[in-house]
Design a protein around this motif. Structure first.
Motif, PDB file in Angstrom:
ATOM      1  N   ASP A   1      -5.446  16.513  -5.867  1.00 49.60           N
ATOM      2  CA  ASP A   1      -6.486  15.654  -6.435  1.00 49.60           C
ATOM      3  C   ASP A   1      -5.915  14.508  -7.274  1.00 49.60           C
ATOM      4  N   LEU A   2      -4.638  14.569  -7.653  1.00 47.00           N
ATOM      5  CA  LEU A   2      -4.030  13.515  -8.452  1.00 47.00           C
ATOM      6  C   LEU A   2      -3.348  12.444  -7.599  1.00 47.00           C
ATOM      7  N   GLY A   3      -3.237  12.691  -6.300  1.00 47.78           N
ATOM      8  CA  GLY A   3      -2.569  11.745  -5.413  1.00 47.78           C
ATOM      9  C   GLY A   3      -3.562  10.988  -4.559  1.00 47.78           C
ATOM     10  N   GLY A   4      -3.032  10.266  -3.581  1.00 46.99           N
ATOM     11  CA  GLY A   4      -3.851   9.517  -2.644  1.00 46.99           C
ATOM     12  C   GLY A   4      -3.161   8.239  -2.229  1.00 46.99           C
ATOM     13  N   GLU A   5      -3.928   7.378  -1.562  1.00 40.44           N
ATOM     14  CA  GLU A   5      -3.415   6.089  -1.126  1.00 40.44           C
ATOM     15  C   GLU A   5      -3.902   5.011  -2.089  1.00 40.44           C
ATOM     16  N   PHE A   6      -2.981   4.150  -2.505  1.00 37.97           N
ATOM     17  CA  PHE A   6      -3.278   3.133  -3.502  1.00 37.97           C
ATOM     18  C   PHE A   6      -2.644   1.815  -3.096  1.00 37.97           C
ATOM     19  N   ALA A   7      -3.297   0.713  -3.477  1.00 37.32           N
ATOM     20  CA  ALA A   7      -2.745  -0.621  -3.254  1.00 37.32           C
ATOM     21  C   ALA A   7      -2.269  -1.171  -4.593  1.00 37.32           C
ATOM     22  N   VAL A   8      -1.126  -1.840  -4.556  1.00 32.45           N
ATOM     23  CA  VAL A   8      -0.636  -2.504  -5.761  1.00 32.45           C
ATOM     24  C   VAL A   8      -1.476  -3.769  -5.921  1.00 32.45           C
TER      25      VAL A   8
ATOM     26  N   LYS B   1       0.864  -1.174   0.000  1.00 31.27           N
ATOM     27  CA  LYS B   1       0.000   0.000   0.000  1.00 31.27           C
ATOM     28  C   LYS B   1       0.906   1.230   0.000  1.00 31.27           C
ATOM     29  N   ILE B   2       0.655   2.145  -0.935  1.00 36.25           N
ATOM     30  CA  ILE B   2       1.518   3.317  -1.082  1.00 36.25           C
ATOM     31  C   ILE B   2       0.697   4.605  -1.059  1.00 36.25           C
ATOM     32  N   ARG B   3       1.403   5.701  -0.780  1.00 40.95           N
ATOM     33  CA  ARG B   3       0.805   7.038  -0.868  1.00 40.95           C
ATOM     34  C   ARG B   3       1.546   7.783  -1.965  1.00 40.95           C
ATOM     35  N   VAL B   4       0.774   8.344  -2.898  1.00 38.50           N
ATOM     36  CA  VAL B   4       1.338   9.137  -3.993  1.00 38.50           C
ATOM     37  C   VAL B   4       0.919  10.581  -3.785  1.00 38.50           C
TER      38      VAL B   4
ATOM     39  N   GLY C   1      -3.140  -7.321  -7.844  1.00 33.86           N
ATOM     40  CA  GLY C   1      -2.575  -8.622  -8.175  1.00 33.86           C
ATOM     41  C   GLY C   1      -1.793  -8.649  -9.475  1.00 33.86           C
ATOM     42  N   SER C   2      -2.105  -7.736 -10.382  1.00 37.07           N
ATOM     43  CA  SER C   2      -1.354  -7.682 -11.637  1.00 37.07           C
ATOM     44  C   SER C   2      -0.141  -6.761 -11.547  1.00 37.07           C
ATOM     45  N   GLY C   3       0.089  -6.177 -10.352  1.00 41.38           N
ATOM     46  CA  GLY C   3       1.264  -5.327 -10.145  1.00 41.38           C
ATOM     47  C   GLY C   3       1.069  -3.883 -10.530  1.00 41.38           C
ATOM     48  N   ASN C   4      -0.184  -3.444 -10.720  1.00 47.53           N
ATOM     49  CA  ASN C   4      -0.465  -2.071 -11.144  1.00 47.53           C
ATOM     50  C   ASN C   4      -1.132  -1.271 -10.036  1.00 47.53           C
ATOM     51  N   ILE C   5      -1.050   0.052 -10.174  1.00 44.37           N
ATOM     52  CA  ILE C   5      -1.863   0.962  -9.369  1.00 44.37           C
ATOM     53  C   ILE C   5      -2.686   1.790 -10.343  1.00 44.37           C
ATOM     54  N   SER C   6      -3.832   2.224  -9.890  1.00 44.45           N
ATOM     55  CA  SER C   6      -4.712   3.008 -10.759  1.00 44.45           C
ATOM     56  C   SER C   6      -4.779   4.431 -10.239  1.00 44.45           C
ATOM     57  N   LEU C   7      -4.221   5.363 -11.005  1.00 48.07           N
ATOM     58  CA  LEU C   7      -4.161   6.769 -10.613  1.00 48.07           C
ATOM     59  C   LEU C   7      -5.175   7.596 -11.402  1.00 48.07           C
ATOM     60  N   PRO C   8      -5.641   8.691 -10.819  1.00 47.88           N
ATOM     61  CA  PRO C   8      -6.518   9.582 -11.580  1.00 47.88           C
ATOM     62  C   PRO C   8      -5.803  10.103 -12.826  1.00 47.88           C
ATOM     63  N   MET C   9      -6.496  10.264 -13.872  1.00 51.23           N
ATOM     64  CA  MET C   9      -6.056  10.793 -15.155  1.00 51.23           C
ATOM     65  C   MET C   9      -5.160   9.846 -15.953  1.00 51.23           C
ATOM     66  N   VAL C  10      -4.136   9.279 -15.341  1.00 40.54           N
ATOM     67  CA  VAL C  10      -3.202   8.444 -16.106  1.00 40.54           C
ATOM     68  C   VAL C  10      -3.578   6.969 -16.067  1.00 40.54           C
TER      69      VAL C  10
ATOM     70  N   GLU D   1       5.448   7.067  -1.138  1.00 39.24           N
ATOM     71  CA  GLU D   1       5.832   6.546   0.174  1.00 39.24           C
ATOM     72  C   GLU D   1       5.132   5.201   0.380  1.00 39.24           C
ATOM     73  N   VAL D   2       5.861   4.218   0.889  1.00 35.99           N
ATOM     74  CA  VAL D   2       5.250   2.923   1.197  1.00 35.99           C
ATOM     75  C   VAL D   2       4.593   3.035   2.567  1.00 35.99           C
ATOM     76  N   LEU D   3       3.280   2.814   2.609  1.00 38.81           N
ATOM     77  CA  LEU D   3       2.545   2.865   3.869  1.00 38.81           C
ATOM     78  C   LEU D   3       2.553   1.509   4.570  1.00 38.81           C
ATOM     79  N   ASN D   4       2.224   0.467   3.841  1.00 39.09           N
ATOM     80  CA  ASN D   4       2.214  -0.898   4.375  1.00 39.09           C
ATOM     81  C   ASN D   4       2.883  -1.815   3.379  1.00 39.09           C
ATOM     82  N   TYR D   5       3.877  -2.550   3.865  1.00 35.13           N
ATOM     83  CA  TYR D   5       4.538  -3.533   3.017  1.00 35.13           C
ATOM     84  C   TYR D   5       3.653  -4.768   2.883  1.00 35.13           C
ATOM     85  N   ARG D   6       3.854  -5.516   1.815  1.00 37.44           N
ATOM     86  CA  ARG D   6       3.097  -6.759   1.639  1.00 37.44           C
ATOM     87  C   ARG D   6       3.475  -7.720   2.767  1.00 37.44           C
ATOM     88  N   PRO D   7       2.597  -8.656   3.077  1.00 34.78           N
ATOM     89  CA  PRO D   7       2.855  -9.555   4.203  1.00 34.78           C
ATOM     90  C   PRO D   7       3.936 -10.589   3.889  1.00 34.78           C
TER      91      PRO D   7
END
Length: 191
Positions: free
Chosen positions: A60-67, A50-53, A69-78, A112-118
């Protein structure tokens, strides 16, 4: 004579105070040995992190996102950005490059990494399973989270299987560092 004694006493008190300050400063500089911790500076992101961008000047383009299962994050606009296998600084560059041509002239991005994977632990522990990673995780701390060793456990060595750039399996001591996503196997002893 009393005046000379008083002056000598003041001088000695000053010398003792100065020596005390120097001794305390020297003690503060002494390196205290710390158990080996996992090196997360070159940490590669993966599914479950889990990361914070933050995009400076454009909250409005940032926020908290989880990577995912396919290894992607979904960001606004891009939309979708590949994060798996990238370091934090590489992901910052990737996001900046996606924003640069069409949306922002000179984007500044912070990740920033908020929570590392288990990590996972199985074998001769009382409560095998998935556990949250924390900085400074070692094998013995992982075993403690898993309820300790069973009476059949081989406590001197475990097998750690890592993913990413440090991939592969290795035998490890109880003080060995554990990285996010590692799988720890506590084997059964033979006697």
């Amino acid at each position: 004579m009393l005046k000379e004694y008083t002056q000598l006493r003041k001088w000695l008190v000053g010398v003792v105070a100065a020596i005390s300050v120097v001794a305390l400063a020297a003690l503060a500089l002494v390196a205290v040995p710390v158990p080996a911790a996992a090196d997360t500076t070159g940490y590669r992101l993966g599914a479950g992190d889990k990361i914070r961008v933050q995009v400076f000047g454009h909250e409005d383009l940032g926020g908290e996102f989880a990577v995912d299962g396919s290894g992607n994050i979904s960001l606004p606009m891009v939309r979708s950005v590949k994060a798996e296998g990238l370091t934090v600084s590489e992901l910052e560059d990737e996001i900046e490059n996606k924003l640069k041509p069409e949306y922002l002239l000179n984007p500044r991005v912070s990740v920033e990494v908020l929570n590392y994977r288990p990590f996972y632990i199985h074998g001769e522990v009382n409560q095998p399973g998935e556990y949250p990673y924390a900085d400074g995780m070692t094998v013995i701390k992982a075993v403690a989270l898993a309820g300790g060793y069973t009476y059949r456990a081989r406590q001197s060595k475990v097998r750690i299987t890592s993913v990413g750039s440090t991939g592969g399996a290795r035998d490890a001591e109880p003080t060995a560092p554990v990285l996010p996503g590692d799988v720890i196997e506590v084997p059964e002893r033979y006697f």
